[in-house]
Design a protein around this motif. Structure first.
Motif, PDB file in Angstrom:
ATOM      1  N   ASP A  60      68.790   2.659 -67.842  1.00 24.68           N
ATOM      2  CA  ASP A  60      69.415   3.591 -66.905  1.00 24.68           C
ATOM      3  C   ASP A  60      70.925   3.389 -66.963  1.00 24.68           C
ATOM      4  O   ASP A  60      71.438   2.349 -66.561  1.00 24.68           O
ATOM      5  CB  ASP A  60      68.892   3.336 -65.493  1.00 24.68           C
ATOM      6  N   LEU A  61      71.633   4.378 -67.492  1.00 26.09           N
ATOM      7  CA  LEU A  61      73.077   4.284 -67.671  1.00 26.09           C
ATOM      8  C   LEU A  61      73.802   5.138 -66.648  1.00 26.09           C
ATOM      9  O   LEU A  61      73.365   6.245 -66.328  1.00 26.09           O
ATOM     10  CB  LEU A  61      73.470   4.763 -69.068  1.00 26.09           C
ATOM     11  N   SER A  62      74.932   4.613 -66.169  1.00 24.84           N
ATOM     12  CA  SER A  62      75.842   5.412 -65.359  1.00 24.84           C
ATOM     13  C   SER A  62      77.180   5.466 -66.083  1.00 24.84           C
ATOM     14  O   SER A  62      77.559   4.540 -66.796  1.00 24.84           O
ATOM     15  CB  SER A  62      76.003   4.792 -63.965  1.00 24.84           C
ATOM     16  N   SER A  63      77.886   6.560 -65.913  1.00 24.13           N
ATOM     17  CA  SER A  63      79.123   6.818 -66.670  1.00 24.13           C
ATOM     18  C   SER A  63      78.883   6.640 -68.161  1.00 24.13           C
ATOM     19  O   SER A  63      79.724   6.114 -68.893  1.00 24.13           O
ATOM     20  CB  SER A  63      80.256   5.891 -66.201  1.00 24.13           C
ATOM     21  N   ALA A  64      77.717   7.066 -68.605  1.00 27.28           N
ATOM     22  CA  ALA A  64      77.332   6.851 -69.998  1.00 27.28           C
ATOM     23  C   ALA A  64      78.264   7.600 -70.945  1.00 27.28           C
ATOM     24  O   ALA A  64      78.712   8.707 -70.665  1.00 27.28           O
ATOM     25  CB  ALA A  64      75.898   7.331 -70.219  1.00 27.28           C
ATOM     26  N   ILE A  65      78.569   6.957 -72.071  1.00 28.35           N
ATOM     27  CA  ILE A  65      79.382   7.574 -73.105  1.00 28.35           C
ATOM     28  C   ILE A  65      78.461   8.209 -74.131  1.00 28.35           C
ATOM     29  O   ILE A  65      77.523   7.579 -74.620  1.00 28.35           O
ATOM     30  CB  ILE A  65      80.300   6.530 -73.780  1.00 28.35           C
ATOM     31  N   ASN A 106      78.081  11.051 -67.466  1.00 29.03           N
ATOM     32  CA  ASN A 106      77.741  10.773 -66.075  1.00 29.03           C
ATOM     33  C   ASN A 106      76.473   9.954 -65.919  1.00 29.03           C
ATOM     34  O   ASN A 106      76.477   8.946 -65.240  1.00 29.03           O
ATOM     35  CB  ASN A 106      77.642  12.061 -65.256  1.00 29.03           C
ATOM     36  N   ALA A 107      75.401  10.338 -66.555  1.00 26.06           N
ATOM     37  CA  ALA A 107      74.172   9.561 -66.418  1.00 26.06           C
ATOM     38  C   ALA A 107      73.275   9.828 -67.615  1.00 26.06           C
ATOM     39  O   ALA A 107      73.260  10.922 -68.168  1.00 26.06           O
ATOM     40  CB  ALA A 107      73.445   9.915 -65.120  1.00 26.06           C
ATOM     41  N   LEU A 150      78.265  15.571 -66.210  1.00 27.66           N
ATOM     42  CA  LEU A 150      79.261  16.039 -65.245  1.00 27.66           C
ATOM     43  C   LEU A 150      78.637  16.641 -64.000  1.00 27.66           C
ATOM     44  O   LEU A 150      79.033  17.702 -63.521  1.00 27.66           O
ATOM     45  CB  LEU A 150      80.183  17.059 -65.925  1.00 27.66           C
ATOM     46  N   ASN A 151      77.621  15.940 -63.473  1.00 27.44           N
ATOM     47  CA  ASN A 151      76.939  16.339 -62.239  1.00 27.44           C
ATOM     48  C   ASN A 151      76.180  17.653 -62.345  1.00 27.44           C
ATOM     49  O   ASN A 151      75.821  18.249 -61.332  1.00 27.44           O
ATOM     50  CB  ASN A 151      77.936  16.424 -61.072  1.00 27.44           C
TER      51      ASN A 151
END
Length: 267
Positions: A60-65, A106-107, A150-151
């Motif tokens: 589970d990634l946040s701010s994933a590149i 973003n995720a 981006l949400n």
């Protein structure tokens, strides 16, 4: 940059070649991830040579590149009104260029199961010969491979043509003295061309057929006074299967049956 084949939903889903631009992004932020892996291995004492393992993984990634493909960028703009600043239209109303670079999407989340079983035994097909027979299967099931750019709404690519959700690889290897043969079969389940399309609205048939590929290897092991060697003949796509084609989507083996010779020497 390079040419990119795209399907343009802004112009009735026509297909043509646009231009891809790549570049850096000074606004990238560091990504964070939570990774969970659970697994077990079972080797029963009453069946010698048998091994069974299974794993459950979750990332589970946040701010994933990540970087979207040209088509994913177009679809995100058309459907969710995001990443539209990455697309430039020409005077004819068609997409002229698409900026494809690394962004914080973003995720992102990937989860699924991996299973493996192997069984090794020593048969007696030929008397007074050193023999071994090994069966191995590897199966995978991916229940999610999603991004949330981006949400915007989450897009799950698991089960798409390039990210199959169900795969299976079976392998049989038999050794008789210095000679051996290896057979391998790969299968992936039926997938879909585009996860954002709705059948009957965006396309008549959004499915892509299953893939089946078989490979074979023959080898001979030898020894010298200073080392060991192996000569091999490999046949990829043994049954000369064509790639699976659905519209502009092509998966499987594009080359067809092919042969290769190998020789390894260790000293």
């Amino acid at each position: 940059g390079r040419g990119a084949n795209i399907t343009d939903p802004f112009n009735g889903n026509i297909t043509y070649t646009s231009f891809n631009l790549t570049g850096g992004n000074p606004d990238l932020k560091a990504e964070e991830a939570d990774t969970t892996v659970l697994g077990f291995v079972y080797q029963p004492s009453f069946i010698e040579g048998l091994s069974i393992s299974a794993d459950r993984y979750l990332v589970d990634l946040s701010s994933a590149i990540g970087n979207f493909t040209e088509q994913q960028t177009i679809d995100s703009c058309f459907k969710d009104k995001v990443l539209c600043d990455q697309i430039k239209f020409g005077s004819d109303g068609r997409i002229a260029t698409i900026l494809v670079g690394f962004i914080n999407i973003n995720a992102a989340k990937v989860s699924g199961y991996d299973m493996e079983a192997s069984y090794r035994l020593q048969p007696d097909f030929f008397s007074n010969q050193d023999e071994s027979l090994t069966f191995r299967i590897i199966a995978g099931f991916m229940d999610e491979n999603s991004t949330t750019p981006l949400n915007a709404p989450t897009t799950d690519q698991a089960g798409s043509a390039t990210i199959p959700d169900k795969t299976f690889t079976g392998n049989i290897m038999y050794n008789l003295g210095n000679v051996g043969i290896n057979l391998q079969h790969y299968w992936q389940d039926e997938t879909i061309r585009n996860v954002t399309w709705v059948e009957g609205v965006d396309v008549d048939d959004n499915t892509v057929g299953a893939v089946n590929l078989t490979n074979m290897g023959l080898f001979y092991n030898g020894e010298t006074g200073s080392g060991t060697w192996r000569a091999s003949l490999n046949v990829n796509n043994l049954f000369n299967k064509d790639p699976v084609i659905a519209g502009t989507t092509r998966i499987g083996d594009e080359t067809g049956r092919r042969y290769s010779l190998g020789f390894d020497y260790s000293f």
